[in-house]
Design a protein around this motif. Structure first.
Motif: not given
Length: 70
Positions: A1-9
């Motif tokens: 989930l953290e990787a996905r958030i970083q990708s969107f950011e």
């Protein structure tokens, strides 16, 4: 989930900063004059600005160049 958030950011940051890179009116007049007023000249100026923003790959395509057609 953290990787996905970083990708969107990262995607959001790239989109918001791209608008600034494409606005060549922010370049000093003498720089714009140095590049010239042709379409290709403006493309090179935008390419330089994108590289300065951290874009790692920039391709400039000039329509009609070296197509070996008549």
């Amino acid at each position: 989930l953290e990787a996905r958030i970083q990708s969107f950011e990262l995607a959001f940051k790239m989109q918001t900063e791209a608008m600034d890179a494409f606005d060549i009116s922010k370049e000093p007049q003498h720089i714009r004059e140095m590049y010239g007023d042709a379409t290709a000249s403006k493309d090179f100026l935008v390419a330089r600005r994108l590289v300065e923003k951290g874009v790692r790959f920039v391709q400039i395509w000039n329509n009609g160049w070296d197509h070996h057609t008549s």
